[in-house]
Design an enzyme around this catalytic site. Structure first.
Site, PDB file in Angstrom:
ATOM      1  N   MET A 124       0.820  -1.198   0.000  1.00  7.26           N
ATOM      2  CA  MET A 124       0.000   0.000   0.000  1.00  7.26           C
ATOM      3  C   MET A 124       0.863   1.260   0.000  1.00  7.26           C
ATOM      4  SD  MET A 124      -3.162  -0.796  -0.202  1.00  7.26           S
ATOM      5  CE  MET A 124      -3.944   0.748   0.275  1.00  7.26           C
ATOM      6  N   GLN A 156      -4.472  -6.858  -7.191  1.00  8.51           N
ATOM      7  CA  GLN A 156      -4.875  -7.405  -5.897  1.00  8.51           C
ATOM      8  C   GLN A 156      -6.139  -6.713  -5.421  1.00  8.51           C
ATOM      9  OE1 GLN A 156      -3.098  -6.803  -1.856  1.00  8.51           O
ATOM     10  NE2 GLN A 156      -2.676  -9.013  -1.985  1.00  8.51           N
ATOM     11  N   CYS A 189      -3.799  -8.808   4.980  1.00  8.33           N
ATOM     12  CA  CYS A 189      -3.554  -7.494   5.588  1.00  8.33           C
ATOM     13  C   CYS A 189      -4.255  -7.399   6.938  1.00  8.33           C
ATOM     14  CB  CYS A 189      -4.052  -6.389   4.663  1.00  8.33           C
ATOM     15  SG  CYS A 189      -3.757  -4.729   5.315  1.00  8.33           S
ATOM     16  N   LYS A 234      -3.503 -14.453  -1.482  1.00  7.49           N
ATOM     17  CA  LYS A 234      -2.350 -14.152  -0.624  1.00  7.49           C
ATOM     18  C   LYS A 234      -2.848 -14.164   0.812  1.00  7.49           C
ATOM     19  CE  LYS A 234       1.656 -11.112  -0.123  1.00  7.49           C
ATOM     20  NZ  LYS A 234       1.678 -10.895   1.327  1.00  7.49           N
ATOM     21  N   HIS A 259       2.380 -15.490   3.286  1.00  2.00           N
ATOM     22  CA  HIS A 259       3.250 -14.743   4.192  1.00  2.00           C
ATOM     23  C   HIS A 259       3.448 -15.635   5.414  1.00  2.00           C
ATOM     24  CE1 HIS A 259       4.326 -10.636   6.177  1.00  2.00           C
ATOM     25  NE2 HIS A 259       4.995 -11.635   6.729  1.00  2.00           N
ATOM     26  N   ASN A 292       6.491 -15.747   1.130  1.00  2.00           N
ATOM     27  CA  ASN A 292       6.707 -14.317   1.356  1.00  2.00           C
ATOM     28  C   ASN A 292       6.996 -14.105   2.838  1.00  2.00           C
ATOM     29  OD1 ASN A 292       4.501 -11.625   1.952  1.00  2.00           O
ATOM     30  ND2 ASN A 292       6.464 -11.368   0.938  1.00  2.00           N
ATOM     31  N   GLY A 293       7.786 -13.081   3.119  1.00  5.05           N
ATOM     32  CA  GLY A 293       8.039 -12.729   4.511  1.00  5.05           C
ATOM     33  C   GLY A 293       9.490 -12.882   4.918  1.00  5.05           C
ATOM     34  N   GLY A 305       9.162  -8.170  -0.594  1.00  3.09           N
ATOM     35  CA  GLY A 305       8.364  -7.015  -0.221  1.00  3.09           C
ATOM     36  C   GLY A 305       9.224  -5.789  -0.025  1.00  3.09           C
ATOM     37  N   ARG A 306       9.422  -5.419   1.221  1.00  4.14           N
ATOM     38  CA  ARG A 306      10.112  -4.161   1.511  1.00  4.14           C
ATOM     39  C   ARG A 306      11.555  -4.127   1.026  1.00  4.14           C
ATOM     40  NH1 ARG A 306       5.372  -4.100   3.072  1.00  4.14           N
ATOM     41  NH2 ARG A 306       4.494  -2.163   3.853  1.00  4.14           N
TER      42      ARG A 306
END
Length: 330
Positions: free
Chosen positions: A18, A69, A99, A138, A170, A210-211, A232-233
């Site tokens: 986001m 998504q 989320c 997801k 995740h 993921n994660g 991700g980040r």
């Protein structure tokens, strides 16, 4: 990438984030990672139906393969939004069941749906029946006190029975109360072994993990256990790492940060000609020279200059020149 049970499986993808993975970010990531699958920010189904579709859904042709998504839980709304996404040209529809933010919970979507597998399955079945492109999920490992491998598998099985063949997991549970979204990405422990076991026990499903993946080595190790990895980040804050991983997976040749940035500039010029302010684009490239000589100067020049009304492509050239002059001085 390879075909798997009728799907095109990308071994590398970039997570929907986001306020970050907008169209300008995705166009940049495509330059960095030609073989990765890209995802939009989460867009609620009602916004897709009633909102400014070009602003919310528009994307550059270079972004393919790119997935939309969706957030939501009402099968009828999800179905209509999925149809619209397909008409816009997206390659995949992904449902957010991960989320944990308060705003998302208030709308009965995101991670709280881990508690309602039958509702998720109903929405997935409706979307699959409405579109020809893949519909994926997801999710997390669980929520709150519902942290049990068998319960997690039961969720996967229920949704898979509705026709979903790909799950992006995740590898943490989410706390719906007491932790911020940021804390939910850091505090619940990672359980990669659950995702590995899921792939062993459900070999006919495509499983993407993921994660917590922050290095090329970590990501490559995961590919020995699952079908794909999602960054991700790390992909956002250290975008060159995304390029390195894409090259490692595909067997491609790594190119320099400067060369990658110059490949992105034609896109930037087109957007500026359309009236897009450079500040909406430059924020996504701030981390390109992370931990490099001149990286701080690069970020500073862009951060200070981008908000100015007259800022243009020359701002990026000046920032790039600053990295080169400091590199030579060093």
């Amino acid at each position: 990438m390879a075909s798997f049970i009728g799907l095109v499986v990308n071994k590398l993808s970039v997570a929907p984030m986001m306020d970050w993975t907008d169209r300008h970010c995705r166009a940049f990531h495509r330059v960095l990672a030609p073989n990765a699958r890209l995802y939009t920010e989460m867009v609620h189904a009602q916004a897709v139906i009633h909102g400014d579709r070009e602003r919310l859904l528009g994307f550059d042709v270079s972004e393919h393969p790119v997935a939309l998504q969706l957030g939501g839980s009402e099968p009828g709304l999800l179905t209509e939004a999925a149809r619209i996404g397909e008409q816009f040209g997206y390659d995949e529809i992904n449902l957010n069941v991960g989320c944990p933010s308060d705003r998302v919970q208030a709308g009965r979507f995101g991670a709280c749906l881990m508690k309602e597998p039958d509702l998720v399955a109903e929405g997935i079945a409706a979307m699959i029946g409405a579109v020809k492109i893949p519909v994926t999920v997801k999710c997390r490992l669980g929520v709150d006190e519902l942290e049990d491998y068998d319960r997690f598998c039961a969720f996967i099985d229920t949704v898979a029975a509705a026709g979903c063949r790909e799950f992006i997991v995740h590898a943490r549970k989410a706390w719906l109360q007491g932790l911020s979204p940021k804390e939910n990405r850091e505090i619940p422990p990672l359980r990669y072994d659950w995702v590995h076991r899921l792939k062993i026990e459900r070999p006919n499903l495509v499983i993407v993990i993921n994660g917590g993946l922050s290095t090329v080595e970590d990501s490559l190790e995961q590919l020995a256990h699952v079908d794909g990895v999602m960054l991700g980040r790390t992909a956002y804050h250290e975008p060159y790492r995304l390029h390195q991983l894409d090259a490692a997976i595909s067997g491609g040749v790594q190119v320099s940060r400067e060369a990658l940035l110059r490949r992105y500039l034609p896109y930037v010029e087109v957007q500026l000609a359309k009236g897009v302010a450079i500040k909406h684009i430059s924020r996504h490239i701030l981390g390109l020279f992370h931990a490099q000589v001149g990286g701080r100067a690069f970020r500073q020049i862009l951060s200070e200059g981008a908000p100015r009304p007259a800022a243009g492509i020359d701002l990026i050239e000046r920032a790039l020149a600053a990295t080169q002059s400091r590199e030579h001085a060093a």
